[in-house]
Each structure stands twice: as structure tokens, then as C-alpha cells.
Design a protein around this motif. Structure first.
Motif, short mmCIF file in Angstrom:
data_model
loop_
_atom_site.label_atom_id
_atom_site.label_comp_id
_atom_site.label_asym_id
_atom_site.label_seq_id
_atom_site.Cartn_x
_atom_site.Cartn_y
_atom_site.Cartn_z
N SER A 45 -3.14 -73.95 -20.94
CA SER A 45 -4.11 -73.26 -20.09
C SER A 45 -4.99 -74.30 -19.39
O SER A 45 -5.15 -75.42 -19.89
CB SER A 45 -4.99 -72.30 -20.92
N ASP A 49 -10.06 -71.24 -23.76
CA ASP A 49 -10.57 -69.88 -23.84
C ASP A 49 -10.46 -69.42 -25.30
O ASP A 49 -9.37 -69.10 -25.79
CB ASP A 49 -9.74 -68.97 -22.92
N SER A 52 -8.72 -66.13 -26.40
CA SER A 52 -7.28 -65.94 -26.13
C SER A 52 -6.63 -65.13 -27.24
O SER A 52 -6.99 -65.27 -28.42
CB SER A 52 -6.57 -67.29 -26.05
N VAL A 110 -2.66 -63.40 -23.52
CA VAL A 110 -3.82 -63.20 -22.66
C VAL A 110 -4.75 -64.40 -22.90
O VAL A 110 -5.19 -64.63 -24.02
CB VAL A 110 -4.55 -61.87 -22.97
N SER A 111 -4.99 -65.16 -21.86
CA SER A 111 -5.78 -66.39 -22.01
C SER A 111 -6.28 -66.83 -20.65
O SER A 111 -5.57 -66.67 -19.64
CB SER A 111 -4.86 -67.48 -22.61
N ASP A 112 -7.47 -67.38 -20.62
CA ASP A 112 -8.02 -67.98 -19.41
C ASP A 112 -7.91 -66.99 -18.21
O ASP A 112 -7.44 -67.35 -17.14
CB ASP A 112 -7.25 -69.28 -19.11
N LYS A 113 -8.33 -65.76 -18.46
CA LYS A 113 -8.37 -64.69 -17.44
C LYS A 113 -7.00 -64.36 -16.86
O LYS A 113 -6.89 -63.88 -15.72
CB LYS A 113 -9.31 -65.07 -16.31
N ALA A 114 -5.94 -64.65 -17.59
CA ALA A 114 -4.59 -64.33 -17.10
C ALA A 114 -3.80 -63.63 -18.21
O ALA A 114 -4.17 -63.68 -19.39
CB ALA A 114 -3.88 -65.60 -16.68
N GLN A 115 -2.74 -62.96 -17.81
CA GLN A 115 -1.87 -62.26 -18.75
C GLN A 115 -0.43 -62.52 -18.35
O GLN A 115 -0.07 -62.34 -17.18
CB GLN A 115 -2.18 -60.76 -18.72
#
Ligand SMILES: [Fe+2]
Length: 400
Positions: A45, A49, A52, A110-115
Motif C-alpha cells: 500500500s 493504514d 486495513s 480493504v486498505s488505504d481507501k481502496a478495495q
């Protein structure tokens, strides 16, 4: 427009579509000792985060996060080692435990505002069932060829769903301490993922190009820095991965002897895997020849996987430095997942006698283990079979 250019454009497009989840990339699965019940899901990432989460389940749930029955948070996160002035990127490792054997696990990160999209892997069976494994090493310098071999492994995984993982024999990258080298390798690794999202787990081995590199530990969730030797157990099969980059004598040899003594009682098949060859087709023998080979022979290891030489080889069955059809061990390898192939010294005695093979050929090795038979095939880049071997279990291990 040349074919090569079109090929490269397609690859860039394919890699982009498979790996672009804003802050998340390099999704991978690593296996160490107990692949029936444990696995590490890792990713890269841009930011650390701490919230996560890996969502996972034995039934596909797509992007419906609330439907997943299980979640796991990374137990380990940190900056990849690339000097104090770098702000990232970060490694993330979520360890899944108490998994069911021989079961498909679907997961979303799901991590660092992403999926990510949903991916999956299959755990190893705990009871008797035919399995297949890929073996191969040396993917460090010929990147175009590495992409070809990764595409071949994806095809093999789709063709033979019994394939569980790739035992990588080391020398992933040219400079094990270079993050750009690993970044590229991990991006290319995503090409082994099937069209239906099945990830090919890696059973890692340390090569001389990884030597003492911290990045090796950070990529492969390796908590015990510097050791890097362990046994992977899959039902009645043991794969002993050794480390030729630390002392081959001493603690490691003592550990190997203890392992062989106990595995010889419990397992039907014992394989060894390490980077620098004891019976090389190109270079001089490593210290493994004096330190480990006598133990392999005493405990009648079934087959040994070596890398580093950049050729395809199958030795004659070797016992006490002679060809021995009954007690001999065949050493195979020796690195062809993305390196220019060298010219083998095929006049060496263990590559003669009609049963040895050595040639320049990019390759991956497919091992099929059935109830009472091990089938080994060296597969070339075009999918053709370079050589094959069939083994029966050693008589001493047939008393179960
Ligand atoms: Fe090497």
C-alpha cells in the motif's frame, strides 16, 4: 508496429487492469509450514493504514463486504527497506489460521481507501488426495521471458486445478535489496493469477541474489530473519526448503538431520529444495554436496530441487557419487523462470549414462503426487515436455 511492441502493449494493459486498486497492489499468498490450515495474504500500500482488513470466506461473496464470515487484520505492517528518505510504500501481512484443508478461500482486501476485487486460493488437503506442485527458480533478469513463464504458469493452473502452489527456488530479482526490482517482480507475479481470480501461492526459498536482503523477509512474511529454512507438510509429503546463503553446516545441518529422522518415519514422500546446487550442470558444487547429500542418501530423500545454474537438468540417480538405480537420488532444476539460459557442462558424469539430461531451456517443473507414484515433468516455455521421471515410494516408507 512490430509484434514485440503489440505484445508489450497488451502486457501493460493486462498488468494495469489486474493490479490497479488505487493504494493497493501486489496481492499475494505465501505458504510456509502448514498450508492445509495457514496462509499469509500480503499486499503493498502507498500509506500505512492500521484499519486495513482482509475479508474472507469459503463461499464467494463478491464485493458484499458484510456478507463475509471472517475478517483478519494485518499483524505486520511497515515500510519496505529502501533507505530512510523514502516515505513508502508499505508491506502488509494478514495471517490466516485455523483454515479448513482442501478448501477454496475467497478474499477481498480493504486498505488505504481502496478495495480489491475478490480473489481466491485453495488450501492444501490434509487427507490423501492427488496433488500437483510447480517448482522453479531464477526469474531475476530476463523480464520479457519472466512474463512468458508467468503466463505459462497461469495456463497450467487453469488446466490442472490440482496445482496448489509454486515452490520458488530463489533469485527472484537481480538485486534483493532493490525495491524497484521487487516492485516489478511482484507486479509481474500477478500474471500467474487465473482469469477466475485464483492466486498461485508461493513457497519461498532464499537465493544468492536475495542473500541477507531485508526485502526478502518483508515480501514473504519472514519473521525469523536470516534463517529461512523450514519444512512444508502436505498430507504425507514433506518439502524441506534449505538456505544456501547462510552456513550450510552447523545449526542448519543439525536441524536437517533431525527433520529427516522424524519425517522418514511419518511421510511417504520427502523432497528437498534449495538454491545453489550440490550437483550443478554449470558451476562448481556448493557446500551442500559435502554437508547435506550424505544425509539425503542416509534418509533416502525422493527428489531434490536445485536452482542457480540457468539451465534445465535432470541428473542420473546418484548414491555415494555413483549411478545407483535403486538407492540413487535425482537432482533436478536448475533455474528457468526468467533468466537467459546458459550452456550446460553436459559431460559431467551425473548428466551421462542415458538417464541424465542437461540443456539450455526456459522451464517450470510440474510434480504430480498420486497414492503410490510421483510424476515429474520439466515443461518448456511452449508447454512441451523436456523430460519426465516416475518414482515409486522408497520401500522403507511403505510400512504405513
Ligand atoms: Fe543464483
Amino acid at each position: 508496429m512490430t509484434m514485440k511492441f503489440i505484445f508489450s502493449l497488451n502486457l501493460i494493459l493486462m498488468l494495469w487492469t489486474q493490479t490497479s486498486y488505487a493504494g493497493i497492489r501486489h496481492q499475494r499468498v505465501t505458504w510456509h509450514e502448514n498450508p492445509s490450515t495457514e496462509a499469509t495474504i500480503s499486499w503493498t500500500s502507498d500509506k500505512k493504514d492500521e484499519s486495513s482488513i482482509v475479508y474472507y470466506d469459503t463461499i464467494p461473496k463478491g464485493d458484499k463486504l458484510r456478507a463475509y464470515r471472517y475478517v483478519s487484520s494485518p499483524y505486520s505492517q511497515g515500510k519496505y527497506a529502501r533507505g530512510i528518505f523514502h516515505r513508502g510504500p508499505f508491506y502488509n501481512h494478514a495471517r490466516l489460521i485455523n483454515l479448513l484443508p482442501d478448501t477454496d478461500y475467497h478474499f477481498v482486501i480493504v486498505s488505504d481507501k481502496a478495495q480489491t476485487k475478490e480473489l481466491w486460493f485453495r488450501t492444501a488437503p490434509a487427507s490423501k488426495k492427488n496433488i500437483r506442485l510447480l517448482f522453479g527458480g531464477d526469474s531475476r533478469s530476463d523480464h520479457e521471458q519472466r512474463l512468458v513463464m508467468n503466463g505459462l504458469m497461469k495456463d497450467l493452473l487453469e488446466m490442472h486445478p490440482e496445482i496448489l502452489a509454486l515452490v520458488h527456488g530463489g533469485d527472484y530479482v537481480n538485486n534483493g535489496s532493490s525495491w524497484p526490482d521487487w516492485d516489478k517482480w511482484l507486479t509481474h507475479h500477478s500474471l500467474t493469477t487465473t482469469d477466475k481470480g485464483r492466486v498461485l501461492p508461493i513457497i519461498p526459498t532464499r537465493g544468492n541474489h536475495e542473500f541477507y536482503a531485508k526485502l526478502f523477509n518483508q515480501v514473504w512474511d519472514w519473521p525469523n530473519e536470516g534463517k529461512s529454512y523450514y519444512t512444508t507438510e502436505i498430507q504425507d509429503i514433506a518439502i524441506i526448503t534449505l538456505n544456501t546463503e547462510v552456513s550450510i553446516w552447523g545449526d542448519q545441518r543439525d536441524w536437517l538431520e533431525m527433520q529427516l529422522k522424524s519425517l522418514n518415519r511419518d511421510k511417504k514422500w520427502i523432497m528437498a529444495n534449495y538454491h545453489r546446487p550440490a550437483f550443478p550442470a554449470v558451476k562448481k558444487p556448493s557446500t551442500a554436496r559435502d554437508a547435506w547429500v550424505p544425509l539425503f542418501e542416509t534418509y533416502q530423500v525422493d527428489m531434490v530441487f536445485e536452482s542457480d545454474g540457468h539451465v534445465y537438468k535432470q541428473t542420473a540417480p546418484i548414491f555415494k557419487d555413483k549411478v545407483d538405480q535403486e538407492r540413487g537420488i535425482i537432482y533436478v532444476g536448475e533455474g528457468g523462470l526468467g533468466v537467459k539460459q546458459r550452456t550446460p557442462k553436459d559431460d559431467r558424469w551425473f548428466l551421462q549414462n542415458d538417464s541424465g539430461i542437461a540443456m539450455s531451456a526456459h522451464h517450470v517443473q510440474l510434480v504430480t503426487i498420486e497414492e503410490d507414484r510421483l510424476i515429474y515433468e520439466g515443461i518448456s516455455e511452449d508447454g512441451s515436455v523436456l523430460g519426465s521421471i516416475q518414482l515409486q515410494p522408497r520401500p522403507s516408507r511403505l510400512n504405513d
